[in-house]
Scaffold this active site. Structure first.
Site, PDB file in Angstrom:
ATOM      1  CG  HIS A  83      -1.869  -0.861   0.879  1.00 31.47           C
ATOM      2  ND1 HIS A  83      -2.870  -0.408   1.288  1.00 31.47           N
ATOM      3  CD2 HIS A  83      -1.713  -1.877   1.130  1.00 31.47           C
ATOM      4  CE1 HIS A  83      -3.965  -2.226   1.699  1.00 31.47           C
ATOM      5  NE2 HIS A  83      -3.204  -3.197   0.760  1.00 31.47           N
TER       6      HIS A  83
ATOM      7  CD  GLU B  99      -1.797   5.292   3.063  1.00 33.65           C
ATOM      8  OE1 GLU B  99      -3.234   5.370   3.246  1.00 33.65           O
ATOM      9  OE2 GLU B  99      -1.977   4.163   2.558  1.00 33.65           O
TER      10      GLU B  99
ATOM     11  CB  CYS C   8      -6.856   0.329   4.748  1.00 32.56           C
ATOM     12  SG  CYS C   8      -4.959  -0.602   5.068  1.00 32.56           S
TER      13      CYS C   8
ATOM     14  CB  CYS D  30      -2.273   2.080   5.530  1.00 31.94           C
ATOM     15  SG  CYS D  30      -1.749   0.913   3.870  1.00 31.94           S
TER      16      CYS D  30
END
Length: 176
Positions: free
Chosen positions: A73, A75, A103, A106
């Protein structure tokens, strides 16, 4: 402290931006630009920037499908880059700008990295509308492990506690 340069003209003083003098909107715009670039190159629609005192430390985008890595992801990837660049796992003093509300994975990584503040553009409802619905994961946290969608059970706890005992007794550990 940011170094600012000023140029004096007859009627005006013009502030010239230094590299390390980006404001919140400029940093967020960079995260948004990264999210757009990511879609164009085959990644997910997410971008992130980590900054310290207005200067970009690291940036990244979602590469889940590109790298075949469900943890890639924006992040998490950006946190990894920032930690490597700064030579530390503690990003205190830094802020993260992300194109979407993080999310649960993250968000956990942001807390573990000790980032000072999170700025986000789209929220998780916006993400849910395009197929990235993490709300069910947030709801799972409130359930007992046995009641979650993914079954889980405790197995060999006694044996596993040995590593925790060793950690607790270790005098030269680096706590995080």
């Amino acid at each position: 402290m940011n170094n600012k340069t000023y140029r004096h003209l007859p009627d005006k003083t013009i502030k010239i931006k230094e590299k390390n003098d980006m404001n919140k909107k400029e940093l967020m715009q960079r995260a948004i630009d990264l999210s757009i670039e990511s879609v164009k190159k085959g990644g997910g629609p997410f971008g992130a920037v980590i900054a310290k005192d207005g200067e970009i430390v690291a940036e990244g985008s979602n590469n889940v499908t590109i790298d075949c890595d469900p943890t890639a992801h924006a992040e998490v990837s950006t946190i990894r880059k920032a930690c490597k660049k700064l030579g530390t796992f503690d990003l205190s003093g830094c802020e993260i700008y992300t194109s979407c509300e993080p999310c649960p994975m993250c968000l956990g990584a942001i807390y573990w990295a000790h980032l000072d503040k999170i700025y986000y553009a789209n929220d998780r409802k916006d993400a849910g509308k395009i197929g990235f619905d993490d709300d069910f994961i947030y709801k799972e946290f409130d359930l007992k492990p046995a009641d979650r969608l993914k079954p889980s059970e405790v197995l060999m706890r006694k044996e596993a506690l040995e590593a925790f005992r060793l950690w607790e007794e270790k005098e030269d550990k680096t706590e995080y």
